[in-house]
Design a protein around this motif. Structure first.
Motif, mmCIF file in Angstrom:
data_model
loop_
_atom_site.group_PDB
_atom_site.id
_atom_site.type_symbol
_atom_site.label_atom_id
_atom_site.label_comp_id
_atom_site.label_asym_id
_atom_site.label_seq_id
_atom_site.Cartn_x
_atom_site.Cartn_y
_atom_site.Cartn_z
ATOM 1 N N UNK A 616 -4.893 60.264 2.244
ATOM 2 C CA UNK A 616 -3.555 60.368 2.428
ATOM 3 C C UNK A 616 -2.643 59.310 3.407
ATOM 4 N N UNK A 617 -3.420 58.956 4.417
ATOM 5 C CA UNK A 617 -2.730 57.961 5.260
ATOM 6 C C UNK A 617 -2.934 56.522 5.035
ATOM 7 N N UNK A 649 15.203 77.770 7.888
ATOM 8 C CA UNK A 649 16.063 77.900 9.197
ATOM 9 C C UNK A 649 16.917 76.602 9.152
ATOM 10 N N UNK A 651 16.445 73.490 9.180
ATOM 11 C CA UNK A 651 15.990 72.256 9.855
ATOM 12 C C UNK A 651 14.519 72.247 9.702
ATOM 13 N N UNK A 652 13.740 73.042 9.300
ATOM 14 C CA UNK A 652 12.210 72.908 9.154
ATOM 15 C C UNK A 652 11.956 72.631 7.698
ATOM 16 N N UNK A 653 11.723 71.304 7.232
ATOM 17 C CA UNK A 653 11.512 71.178 5.745
ATOM 18 C C UNK A 653 10.124 71.622 5.499
ATOM 19 N N UNK A 654 9.977 72.395 4.263
ATOM 20 C CA UNK A 654 8.904 72.890 3.855
ATOM 21 C C UNK A 654 8.473 72.094 2.498
ATOM 22 N N UNK A 655 9.357 71.298 1.866
ATOM 23 C CA UNK A 655 9.006 70.803 0.858
ATOM 24 C C UNK A 655 9.957 69.686 0.539
ATOM 25 N N UNK A 656 9.627 68.242 0.109
ATOM 26 C CA UNK A 656 10.624 67.256 -0.229
ATOM 27 C C UNK A 656 10.015 66.874 -1.591
ATOM 28 N N UNK A 657 10.779 66.908 -2.652
ATOM 29 C CA UNK A 657 10.193 66.942 -3.997
ATOM 30 C C UNK A 657 11.126 65.453 -4.195
ATOM 31 N N UNK A 658 10.310 64.477 -4.600
ATOM 32 C CA UNK A 658 11.009 63.345 -5.158
ATOM 33 C C UNK A 658 10.343 62.949 -6.638
ATOM 34 N N UNK A 659 10.958 62.937 -7.688
ATOM 35 C CA UNK A 659 10.403 62.377 -8.903
ATOM 36 C C UNK A 659 11.484 61.249 -9.383
#
Lengths: 711, 255, 530
Positions: A616-617, A649, A651-659
């Protein structure tokens, strides 16, 4: 019966035998049988095409006579033979490939029906080229269209496939309708359905009617060829078919559209108007740009190839358009070059696109995915497929010494000849289209660097990567064959161009060979030249190897008078020879001069010292093409982006979904509205269906009165 | 843009003439203590045990001096003298057969350097960064900093080599083509400096890689780093005055 | 802004009967320590942070004989003072309530404490791999615990595949571009994972602590003087400011009266260091935009300041000058005048550079509207120093909690509102000018007398020392045992706070902006990792 007739009958016999065996044999044995009968039929068709094309002869097989409509007949001329040869080559490769490839469908879909459709399609394609009159042409064209629909819809239980196939059928039928009208106008004009009479009488049509015939046939057949704006079906339908069918769709069926356009606009109508040619040139170059832009942004390997087919069809049509313009402005020699370029490109496209589709099919069947974002590192598991795909990618990127280079170079060169036309308007259109085509060529390299690098190089990015293995020999052999064909077509333009010229000279009335090779290089002519002139060009290198190398090594475009030629020269043959020589010399030199103690040290890749470089890198296909997406944002901009974030809370992002949802510009700008309009009309019609008997009686009455009034 | 060109020209030449001439500008080097004298009371003052008593005289292990200046500003006994100067680089004790003799130029005129920060405090790196500036301008000597080990001839290591950086450092060294040299810059890279003994960092580069050239100092000034690079490729003679008097194994633990 | 007394009154009203506290003995600042029951801490701290206008300084965990002591330090202006919120728990109860949700700025402090002390913070969503990398150390190791001997190597092994970065971007073609830990030309080691789909950085995750040297642990058991060497070398480019803060803590413990001359000279040296640091930061910004002439022009004042420091104080990075009770050496007044004149010359060069940069549109294009940090974010993430001041947070310990004579100096605290790269560059230039002002005033007012209080007796005790380091507020907590050795040394550096907010600036911008944003943040990895 002539030998050609016998070959045709033999070909049809092979196809019938193939269909018969398909029904008789078990599912398991079907692929092998298909490979044999398909290959034999293809070889027979190749022989038939070669028999016509090489001597430049023509056959006529009268079938029967329809009272009042003239003769129905089969005829094969060098032009048809050219198409036939390219189709047969693709079929040969696809048939052999099927033996190994079709196994994946065993038990899921009926291989019997596949085989029947496959042979049927082959027969109908060949018959399209052989049809000698309007009626049989349209009839076989329909058969071809329906068979290709059924093959696209082979995996019929998938909604995506079915809708793509229906879209293809609908657009193809609309196109056929337009083309049929064009042919019928011509037939009415000639008073006959016979193609030879059509051609003889074409000159009598009024310019207005000629425009109508051109527009109807250009866009009607253009649907099959995937010209903008009627290309929307192509990137949907081609990828969903099995890979061998995709290869045939791109390598054969698209060419039928070109065949139709050429048939009507060059054979039946003499080219006298400038407008149609300009239109074809503009449509062609825009098609090319739109095709390659979407191809570059696409990540599904087969969809990407389908978009790239649109691009190549655009290049071909640009060449045709340039040829039309030259022909209309009385430059038959330039026209001949432009047509040679266009048809050369068509041959090339058939070869490398079939190769790439077969490669994509091999990848798909072995890796289980075609998404280039997830593929990677396949070169280790499937080296032969990778090598063949690389050749295809180099060829389609128009890099020497492969075939794409020759035809794209010729196309661009023939566009440059527009300076001879002495018209600023035409000149600027040519310049504009030339620039677009040059941009297209550049983007094509980006696109195929991405295709090869993201699929075959780097690290595998999907789970089952460890289980990938090379395609069977029946799959790699046809790919290797096509790869060799790409190389062959690339380094022997001096043999290919005369063959093309035989098919095209009757249409243009001039020989490209004459125009391409300056007179002083023809052996008969050089004797008459002044010695000083010859020696001057000898110094320039124009005659290097003359007499030592077989054939004309040099492809030359020249302009200017015979005594004062300005030479633009290009020789892929010499380039290739020099390349091979250089490589050999360097190899030998390093072998001789370096001591054997110098061992090659292989070191792990430098990853910045990170503990573990994860797949993934590494760059993804989307990432690779995203600069192109940014530059052509107006075209490729996603219509809607689903962008969702989940946080803990705040400021902690657990998921960013972009479609991002990309819609093709044509879908979005044209067909969305067309579909809405069709819906509206259908709703209007639906209102008439109110179920009352007297209303329907009234409709019948009105229709009757209308028909009576009209007649 | 034209303005920048003029600004550049107007500034004139700032570069030092080193190595052809000695650099005399004040403040290019903090100097180092000079061994000798008999104020043995200083030996206890030194926090890193760089000062040793040897035959009634104060001996110095430069690989340990962290520039705390306690011996120079000691109130109790006569302070140590400080030398100016900056040509501190020396061949490491282990360099042995791989060392390039002075005058034997192993790398032609151009040298590419990979800088690896193995846990330095920032001062050594800052001094290396000054080499890129107009005052020291190492490009005029054909020395360039490269971001990848693939092109690097010399590995310049700063810092005591922390636990987390040991593997990346090894990988970087392994990724370099041969022939290659390792230059340890600064006291931390030589002995761990003030950061040893510790669970989190080792005591210098020599524990991880074969070091060819050592440059003492905390931090060594830019000219000392430059001297180290020139020594590594045989373009300058090493300063023989800083060789450690004792073998590595016998070092007393610091602090 | 609430005065300390008012704040305490409100606290007593809101949490009646639970708070005990006492004022510190410090002469130069108002300091108050209140002990709070564990359960009340998050809300209390949240109230201080959000309502009462206090800034979060740091979390100081200590393992004492009596049990765990966690000290949340807040600070405001002179009237608000410095507030310690103390939580005590028995040694076997390692679970504390997390401040997350109340004081976001405490995020990294808690993660650090979890990793190093083996504590657990209930409610914190991102504990685990932080200071000690999971692929190198077993999870159970907590090196800061008293039972661990920091001088001995700890058991560890290279464990392949343990570390799986948390990647949250779910998009077609998403990947995480790794940068580091060894990258670029002369760069500190750190790893950055840039989550992206090709052009824009969607999420930037720094993975730091590659340079973790365990300074806080190895300081324990050393003499107060020797641990000063560590404090200086936590970050060599801001060594004087850190040494200064450490000395202030030590001086507060032993009640030293630093002579006036030393106090003034310390200001001079601290501002000289700030000037040099800012020149270096400006050089890095120019370098990141590939503006070659400007880079050279900025390198000249940096090197001139370095050599000026060296010829003035003997060391280019001002090492070895601070000592408990003053300075290790005196300076002649002529030298002081020279240094002020030299600094003024150099500043003229910087001013000219600023003027020219201001008219280089290609340079400004790459800084303006790039790497934005909003005022709200800067407060929430507790950013400090020039970065915060470029986002409209005018915090400066020299003004808020003046020390060593800053209260008598005339200087401005520059502040910009835009929060972009250009604002940060302007802040650097403006602060450089203010530093020169302070240097000139310090030289002009330099009193006579000794520079160090001799014969200091080290006492046992604990105290906080702070300075405004060039990169922002630095807090040093020192506890000295009966034997005169350091028991606990906490180095709360500005970079630890600012790295926590670095992603705010880096996200939403293109790859090619990343080095520029990084340079404009001017963060130190060494100062963060320690």
């Amino acid at each position: 019966m002539s030998l050609e007739g016998a070959l045709l009958v033999l070909f049809l016999a092979w196809c019938s035998l193939g269909a018969l065996l398909a029904v008789l044999l078990s599912e398991r044995r079907n692929p092998t049988a298909l490979a044999w009968t398909g290959s034999l039929a293809a070889v027979t068709a190749l022989c038939l095409g070669g028999r016509i094309l090489l001597p430049g002869s023509e056959i006529q097989i009268p079938l029967w006579t329809l009272p009042g409509l003239g003769n129905l007949r089969l005829s094969l001329n060098p032009l048809g033979a050219l198409f036939l040869c390219s189709a047969a080559t693709v079929y040969l490769a696809a048939s052999v490939f099927s033996a190994g490839y079709l196994g994946r469908y065993l038990g899921h879909y009926s291989l019997r029906s596949f085989s029947v459709l496959y042979h049927g399609l082959f027969a109908s394609v060949v018959l399209v080229f052989v049809a000698g009159d309007v009626l049989s042409f349209l009839l076989i064209w329909e058969v071809m269209a329906i068979l290709s629909f059924l093959l696209v819809n082979y995996e019929h239980d998938k909604a995506e496939n079915t809708s793509a196939a229906w879209l293809m059928l609908a657009m193809s039928e609309a196109g056929t309708l337009a083309a049929a009208i064009a042919l019928l106008i011509l037939a009415k004009n000639a008073g006959s359905l016979d193609f030879s009479l059509l051609a003889a009488e074409g000159a009598r049509l009024l310019p207005g009617m000629r425009w109508a015939v051109f527009l109807l046939s250009f866009f009607g057949f253009g649907v099959k060829a995937g010209l903008v704006p009627f290309s929307v079906w192509l990137p949907r339908a081609h990828p969903v078919a099995p890979a061998n069918v995709s290869a045939i769709l791109s390598g054969v069926i698209l060419n039928l559209g070109i065949y139709g356009i050429v048939l009507v606009n060059m054979k039946f109508l003499p080219v006298t108007l400038l407008g149609p040619g300009m239109l074809a040139l503009i449509v062609g170059s825009i098609t090319a740009l739109v095709g390659i832009l979407y191809a570059t942004a696409e990540n599904d390997m087969k969809t990407m190839l389908a978009h790239s087919s649109i691009e190549n069809m655009g290049i071909i049509v640009s060449g045709l358009g340039a040829g039309f313009v030259f022909l209309a402005s009385n430059h038959p020699a330039f026209a001949a070059i432009a047509f040679v370029a266009a048809f050369y490109h068509m041959l090339n496209h058939s070869a490398y696109k079939a190769l790439l589709f077969l490669g994509a099919g091999t990848v798909d069947s072995r890796a289980g995915t075609r998404n280039m974002d997830r593929l990677g590192g396949l070169i280790k598991a499937m080296p032969w497929t990778a090598l063949s795909f690389l050749v295809g990618a180099l060829a389609i990127s128009a890099l020497p010494p492969f075939n794409g280079f020759v035809s794209e170079w010729l196309t661009l060169q023939s566009l440059l000849r527009s300076v001879e036309l002495h018209s600023a308007a035409i000149g600027s259109v040519f310049a504009f289209c030339g620039a677009i085509l040059a941009l297209t060529a550049g983007l094509a390299i980006t696109c195929f660097v991405k295709a090869f690098a993201m699929s075959f190089l780097g690290m595998p990015r999907w789970k089952e990567a460890g289980r990938v293995f090379e395609g069977s020999r029946s799959m790699t052999t046809p790919m290797a064959g096509l790869a060799f064909l790409c190389l062959f077509l690339g380094i022997t333009p001096t043999y290919v161009i005369p063959a093309l010229d035989k098919a095209l000279a009757p249409l243009t009335g001039a020989s490209a060979v004459q125009a391409l090779v300056p007179p002083f290089l023809r052996s008969s002519a050089s004797a008459q030249l002044p010695a000083g002139f010859v020696s001057e060009f000898h110094d320039l290198g124009a005659q290097v190897g003359k007499g030592y190398l077989p054939g004309n090594g040099l492809v030359v475009l020249h302009r200017g008078a015979e005594r004062n030629p300005v030479v633009f020269a290009m020789s892929t043959s010499y380039t290739f020879l020099v390349l091979v020589l250089l490589l050999a010399i360097v190899f030998l030199a390093t072998r001789l001069w370096t001591t054997p103690s110098h061992t090659v040290v292989r070191k792990p890749r430098w990853d910045g010292g990170i503990a573990r470089l994860l797949p993934i890198m590494t760059y993804s296909a989307t990432g690779f093409s995203s600069p192109v997406s940014v530059i052509f944002d107006a075209l490729l901009h996603p219509r809607r982006v689903e962008d969702a974030r989940e946080t803990v809370h705040e400021h902690f992002r657990t998921a960013i979904k972009r479609r991002p949802e990309r819609a093709h510009i044509l879908d979005w700008a044209i067909f969305r509205h067309l579909a809405a309009a069709a819906d509206a009309i259908a709703n209007l019609c639906a209102r008439m269906h109110n179920g009352r008997l007297n209303a329907y009686v009234a409709y019948v009455l009105i229709a009757l009165v209308g028909v009576l009034l009209l007649s | 843009m034209r303005g920048w060109v003029f600004t550049g020209l107007k500034t004139g030449i700032k570069s030092t003439r080193y190595p052809e001439e000695e650099e005399k500008r004040p403040g290019v080097s903090p100097g180092l203590p000079i061994a000798g004298g008999n104020s043995l009371g200083l030996v206890d003052i030194c926090p890193t045990n760089a000062l040793l008593a040897s035959n009634g005289q104060v001996a110095l292990e430069y690989g340990r001096c962290v520039h705390c200046f306690r011996c120079a500003r000691a109130a109790k006994s006569a302070p140590l003298d400080w030398s100016s100067g900056y040509e501190w680089a020396d061949l490491s004790a282990k360099a042995g057969e791989t060392a390039v003799e002075f005058g034997q130029n192993g790398f032609g005129r151009s040298l590419h350097v990979l800088v690896v920060d193995a846990g330095d405090c920032g001062a050594c790196l800052s001094e290396i960064a000054q080499l890129n500036g107009p005052y020291y301008n190492m490009h005029r000597l054909g020395i360039f900093i490269t971001p990848t080990p693939r092109f690097a001839d010399v590995l310049l290591v700063v810092g005591p080599v922390t636990e987390h950086m040991r593997e990346p450092l090894r990988k970087a060294y392994a990724a370099m083509p041969t022939p290659k040299r390792v230059v340890a810059i600064g006291v931390c890279a030589l002995s761990g400096g003030v950061f040893v003994p510790s669970f989190a960092s080792g005591s210098g580069v020599a524990d991880v890689l074969p070091v060819d050239v050592v440059v003492p100092g905390c931090p060594p000034p830019p000219l000392a780093v430059l001297h180290g690079l020139l020594v590594a490729v045989g373009r300058k003679p090493p300063s023989r005055m800083f060789v450690s008097q004792r073998p590595v194994e016998e070092r007393t633990p610091v602090l | 802004m609430m005065r300390l007394q008012d704040a305490l009154e409100q606290v007593r009203r809101r949490w009646p009967g639970e708070m005990r506290g006492e004022f510190g003995s410090r002469k130069d600042a108002l300091e108050y320590e209140m002990e709070s029951p564990s359960a009340e801490v998050p809300e209390l701290c949240g109230w201080l942070f959000k309502e009462a206008g206090y800034n979060f300084a740091t979390l100081i965990p200590e393992e004492r004989e009596s049990g765990w002591e966690l000290r949340y330090v807040f600070y405001g202006d002179r009237n608000q003072g410095v507030l310690h919120v103390l939580v005590r728990q028995p040694i076997d109860n390692r679970t504390f309530l997390s401040l997350i949700g109340h004081v976001h700025a405490a995020d990294w402090n808690e993660r650090e404490a979890e990793d190093l002390f083996g504590l657990s913070f209930e409610g914190h969503p991102r504990l685990g791999d932080f200071v000690l990398h999971d692929d190198h150390w077993p999870e159970a190791i907590a090196p800061m615990q008293r039972s661990v001997d920091g001088r001995q190597p700890l058991p560890h092994q290279q464990r392949e595949g343990v570390w799986q970065p948390l990647l949250v971007l779910d998009a077609p073609g998403a990947f995480a571009m790794p940068i580091g830990p060894i990258y670029s030309g002369v760069a500190e080691s750190a790893l950055f994972l840039l989550e992206t789909t090709g052009e824009d950085v969607v999420r930037a995750v720094p993975r730091l602590f590659y340079k973790y040297r365990g300074i806080e642990k190895i300081a324990e058991g050393r003499s107060v003087q020797d641990a000063l060497l560590l404090a200086e070398r936590a970050n060599g480019t801001c060594a004087f400011a850190h040494g200064f803060a450490y000395c202030r803590a030590a001086e507060a413990i032993c009640g030293a009266a630093v002579p006036d001359r030393a106090r003034m000279l310390r200001l001079l040296l601290a501002e000289l260091e700030r000037l040099r640091h800012h020149a270096g930061a400006i050089r890095e910004i120019c370098e990141s935009t590939s503006l070659a002439v400007a880079t050279s022009q900025a390198s000249i004042p940096e090197e001139e300041l370095l050599s000026l420091s060296c010829s003035f104080a003997g060391h280019r990075y001002l090492f070895g000058l601070n000592t408990i009770g003053g300075l290790t050496r005196d300076f002649e007044s002529a030298a002081c005048l020279d240094v002020a004149a030299g600094a003024a010359d150099i500043l003229r060069r910087l001013d000219k550079l600023e003027e020219e940069l201001r008219y280089s549109s290609s340079f400004l294009d790459r800084l303006e509207q790039v790497g934005m940090v909003s005022n709200d974010d800067a407060r929430t993430f507790g950013l400090v120093g020039p970065i915060a001041r470029a986002s409209g947070v005018a915090r400066d310990l020299r003004r808020l909690q003046p020390y060593s004579g800053y209260e008598r100096m005339e200087f401005a605290v520059p502040c910009e509102q835009e929060g972009d790269g250009y604002a940060r560059l302007r802040i650097l230039f403006a602060e450089a000018r203010q530093s020169l002002r302070i240097i000139q005033q310090a030289v002009a007012r330099l009193p006579g007398g000794p520079v160090c209080q001799r014969n200091l007796e080290m006492k046992s005790g604990a105290a906080l020392g702070w300075t405004e380091a060039p990169r922002g507020a630095a807090f040093h907590w020192l506890r000295v045992g009966q034997d005169g050795m350091v028991q606990r040394c906490r180095l709360a550096s500005p970079s630890l706070n600012n790295w926590n907010g670095f992603h705010l600036a880096a996200e939403g911008f293109a790859f090619q902006d990343f080095p520029i944003i990084m340079a404009s943040f001017g963060l130190s990895v060494a100062e963060n990792d320690r």
